[in-house]
Design a protein around this motif. Structure first.
Motif, PDB file in Angstrom:
ATOM      1  N   PHE A 187      -3.805   4.628  -8.628  1.00  0.00           N
ATOM      2  CA  PHE A 187      -4.140   5.376  -7.409  1.00  0.00           C
ATOM      3  C   PHE A 187      -5.628   5.458  -7.604  1.00  0.00           C
ATOM      4  O   PHE A 187      -6.196   5.904  -8.329  1.00  0.00           O
ATOM      5  CB  PHE A 187      -3.566   6.618  -7.242  1.00  0.00           C
ATOM      6  CG  PHE A 187      -2.041   6.504  -6.899  1.00  0.00           C
ATOM      7  CD1 PHE A 187      -1.846   6.523  -5.416  1.00  0.00           C
ATOM      8  CD2 PHE A 187      -0.991   6.367  -7.522  1.00  0.00           C
ATOM      9  CE1 PHE A 187      -0.701   6.322  -4.857  1.00  0.00           C
ATOM     10  CE2 PHE A 187       0.339   6.082  -7.006  1.00  0.00           C
ATOM     11  CZ  PHE A 187       0.435   6.298  -5.751  1.00  0.00           C
TER      12      PHE A 187
ATOM     13  N   GLU B  25      -4.749   6.508  -2.708  1.00  0.00           N
ATOM     14  CA  GLU B  25      -4.427   5.346  -2.299  1.00  0.00           C
ATOM     15  C   GLU B  25      -4.091   4.259  -3.397  1.00  0.00           C
ATOM     16  O   GLU B  25      -5.033   4.128  -4.164  1.00  0.00           O
ATOM     17  CB  GLU B  25      -5.020   4.600  -1.129  1.00  0.00           C
ATOM     18  CG  GLU B  25      -4.528   3.561  -0.294  1.00  0.00           C
ATOM     19  CD  GLU B  25      -5.283   3.284   0.957  1.00  0.00           C
ATOM     20  OE1 GLU B  25      -5.795   2.094   0.807  1.00  0.00           O
ATOM     21  OE2 GLU B  25      -5.563   4.082   1.623  1.00  0.00           O
ATOM     22  N   ASN B  26      -2.771   3.687  -3.325  1.00  0.00           N
ATOM     23  CA  ASN B  26      -2.618   2.414  -4.275  1.00  0.00           C
ATOM     24  C   ASN B  26      -2.338   1.056  -3.418  1.00  0.00           C
ATOM     25  O   ASN B  26      -1.439   1.250  -3.034  1.00  0.00           O
ATOM     26  CB  ASN B  26      -1.603   2.751  -5.131  1.00  0.00           C
ATOM     27  CG  ASN B  26      -1.157   1.897  -6.287  1.00  0.00           C
ATOM     28  OD1 ASN B  26      -1.566   0.730  -6.133  1.00  0.00           O
ATOM     29  ND2 ASN B  26      -0.587   2.638  -7.197  1.00  0.00           N
ATOM     30  N   ASN B  27      -3.271   0.202  -3.605  1.00  0.00           N
ATOM     31  CA  ASN B  27      -3.188  -1.132  -3.111  1.00  0.00           C
ATOM     32  C   ASN B  27      -2.434  -2.363  -3.903  1.00  0.00           C
ATOM     33  O   ASN B  27      -2.615  -3.553  -3.562  1.00  0.00           O
ATOM     34  CB  ASN B  27      -4.404  -1.500  -2.376  1.00  0.00           C
ATOM     35  CG  ASN B  27      -5.025  -0.738  -1.351  1.00  0.00           C
ATOM     36  OD1 ASN B  27      -3.998  -0.439  -0.359  1.00  0.00           O
ATOM     37  ND2 ASN B  27      -6.022  -0.218  -1.145  1.00  0.00           N
TER      38      ASN B  27
ATOM     39  N   LYS C   4      -6.115  13.250  -1.364  1.00  0.00           N
ATOM     40  CA  LYS C   4      -5.419  12.097  -1.140  1.00  0.00           C
ATOM     41  C   LYS C   4      -5.707  10.933  -1.913  1.00  0.00           C
ATOM     42  O   LYS C   4      -6.840  10.799  -2.616  1.00  0.00           O
ATOM     43  CB  LYS C   4      -5.680  11.538   0.498  1.00  0.00           C
ATOM     44  CG  LYS C   4      -7.179  11.657   0.724  1.00  0.00           C
ATOM     45  CD  LYS C   4      -7.573  11.198   2.173  1.00  0.00           C
ATOM     46  CE  LYS C   4      -9.022  11.131   2.299  1.00  0.00           C
ATOM     47  NZ  LYS C   4      -9.300  10.815   3.885  1.00  0.00           N
TER      48      LYS C   4
ATOM     49  N   SER D  19       7.059  -0.029   6.908  1.00  0.00           N
ATOM     50  CA  SER D  19       6.082   0.878   6.864  1.00  0.00           C
ATOM     51  C   SER D  19       7.177   2.523   7.151  1.00  0.00           C
ATOM     52  O   SER D  19       7.941   2.146   7.810  1.00  0.00           O
ATOM     53  CB  SER D  19       5.095   0.705   7.948  1.00  0.00           C
ATOM     54  OG  SER D  19       5.541   0.701   9.213  1.00  0.00           O
TER      55      SER D  19
ATOM     56  N   ARG E 171       0.954  -1.109  -0.039  1.00  0.00           N
ATOM     57  CA  ARG E 171       0.054   0.066   0.202  1.00  0.00           C
ATOM     58  C   ARG E 171       0.809   1.214   0.002  1.00  0.00           C
ATOM     59  O   ARG E 171       1.825   1.651   1.007  1.00  0.00           O
ATOM     60  CB  ARG E 171      -0.761   0.025   1.105  1.00  0.00           C
ATOM     61  CG  ARG E 171      -1.637   1.289   1.372  1.00  0.00           C
ATOM     62  CD  ARG E 171      -2.519   1.146   2.712  1.00  0.00           C
ATOM     63  NE  ARG E 171      -3.065   2.535   3.120  1.00  0.00           N
ATOM     64  CZ  ARG E 171      -2.329   3.331   3.546  1.00  0.00           C
ATOM     65  NH1 ARG E 171      -0.924   3.316   4.004  1.00  0.00           N
ATOM     66  NH2 ARG E 171      -2.640   4.538   3.986  1.00  0.00           N
TER      67      ARG E 171
ATOM     68  N   ALA F 121       0.103   5.501  -0.184  1.00  0.00           N
ATOM     69  CA  ALA F 121      -0.799   6.634  -0.154  1.00  0.00           C
ATOM     70  C   ALA F 121      -0.190   7.769  -0.176  1.00  0.00           C
ATOM     71  O   ALA F 121       1.049   7.931   0.433  1.00  0.00           O
ATOM     72  CB  ALA F 121      -1.648   6.455   0.893  1.00  0.00           C
TER      73      ALA F 121
ATOM     74  N   THR G 186       7.074   6.897   6.215  1.00  0.00           N
ATOM     75  CA  THR G 186       6.501   8.152   5.335  1.00  0.00           C
ATOM     76  C   THR G 186       7.586   8.967   5.044  1.00  0.00           C
ATOM     77  O   THR G 186       8.884   8.834   5.576  1.00  0.00           O
ATOM     78  CB  THR G 186       5.844   8.799   6.596  1.00  0.00           C
ATOM     79  OG1 THR G 186       4.706   8.037   7.012  1.00  0.00           O
ATOM     80  CG2 THR G 186       5.266  10.354   5.809  1.00  0.00           C
TER      81      THR G 186
ATOM     82  N   ASP H 140       2.851   7.922   2.313  1.00  0.00           N
ATOM     83  CA  ASP H 140       2.915   6.598   3.434  1.00  0.00           C
ATOM     84  C   ASP H 140       3.072   5.197   2.621  1.00  0.00           C
ATOM     85  O   ASP H 140       2.503   5.230   1.564  1.00  0.00           O
ATOM     86  CB  ASP H 140       1.779   6.689   3.974  1.00  0.00           C
ATOM     87  CG  ASP H 140       1.626   7.957   5.276  1.00  0.00           C
ATOM     88  OD1 ASP H 140       2.577   8.301   5.594  1.00  0.00           O
ATOM     89  OD2 ASP H 140       0.370   8.433   5.137  1.00  0.00           O
ATOM     90  N   PHE H 141       3.726   4.272   3.117  1.00  0.00           N
ATOM     91  CA  PHE H 141       3.882   3.076   2.648  1.00  0.00           C
ATOM     92  C   PHE H 141       3.569   2.072   3.646  1.00  0.00           C
ATOM     93  O   PHE H 141       4.208   2.249   4.741  1.00  0.00           O
ATOM     94  CB  PHE H 141       5.031   2.922   1.801  1.00  0.00           C
ATOM     95  CG  PHE H 141       6.358   3.005   2.417  1.00  0.00           C
ATOM     96  CD1 PHE H 141       6.911   1.893   3.145  1.00  0.00           C
ATOM     97  CD2 PHE H 141       6.966   4.197   2.641  1.00  0.00           C
ATOM     98  CE1 PHE H 141       8.173   2.090   3.816  1.00  0.00           C
ATOM     99  CE2 PHE H 141       8.145   4.435   3.388  1.00  0.00           C
ATOM    100  CZ  PHE H 141       8.648   3.325   3.881  1.00  0.00           C
TER     101      PHE H 141
END
Length: 180
Positions: free
Chosen positions: A67, A43-45, A41, A141, A28, A30, A143, A170-171
């Motif tokens: 995204f 997000e890419n999952n 904002k 994880s 993930r 974002a 940032t 963030d990841f």
């Protein structure tokens, strides 16, 4: 019989090498852009990452058009006008986790140094990363901040107030053993 021994050792070695790589197939990533006019904002999952535990190298690849935004118009502008995902479909990171001990259980905080490439531009980054090892599985994880101008992304003057100069990224990646 003597011919079987080298083949057996080759099989064992290939199995050991395979276990040294771990993969996150649905990582993930974002990002968040804060301005007084508008917050953006996404997000890419669907982010792929591989770590080679034998040398602490890490690679990440993500499709820019994956995204997801709150508004369809934001997604359209992001893909067509800013990151130009038809011309630059992927962003990548290739680097190394510094002083990483894959055998250590629990939590480690380490620096990841490498090259982040997006929109045809590559930049060296150092990212403070939390690494958790729980029951033999790894979770990374963190940032980092990305400057829009560093990646040659053109923002029209009319929309300059809508997009922050610095984007917070963030990841989070959950890794499993790699099986080819």
């Amino acid at each position: 019989m003597n011919k079987l021994i080298p083949i057996f050792f080759l099989f064992l070695l290939s199995g050991q090498q395979q276990q040294e790589k771990i993969i996150a197939r649905q990582g993930r990533v974002a990002f968040f852009s804060y301005t007084s006019v508008e917050n953006i904002k996404a997000e890419n999952n669907q982010v792929l990452s591989i770590i080679d535990l034998s040398n602490d190298e890490i690679a990440v690849s993500m499709l820019m058009n994956a995204f997801v935004f709150e508004k369809a118009l934001m997604r359209e502008h992001f893909n067509e006008s800013y990151v130009e995902s038809d011309i630059y479909p992927k962003a990548t990171f290739e680097g190394k986790i510094i002083d990483f001990d894959p055998a250590q259980d629990g939590e480690q905080t380490r620096m990841v140094k490498g090259t982040f490439s997006m929109h045809g531009v590559s930049k060296e980054l150092e990212i403070k990363t939390k690494i958790e090892k729980v029951q033999g599985k790894y979770i990374l994880s963190g940032t980092f901040e990305a400057f829009v101008k560093d990646y040659d992304i053109k923002v029209p003057p009319l929309l300059a107030g809508n997009i922050a100069k610095t984007i917070s990224v963030d990841f989070r990646f959950e890794y499993q053993p790699y099986e080819s």
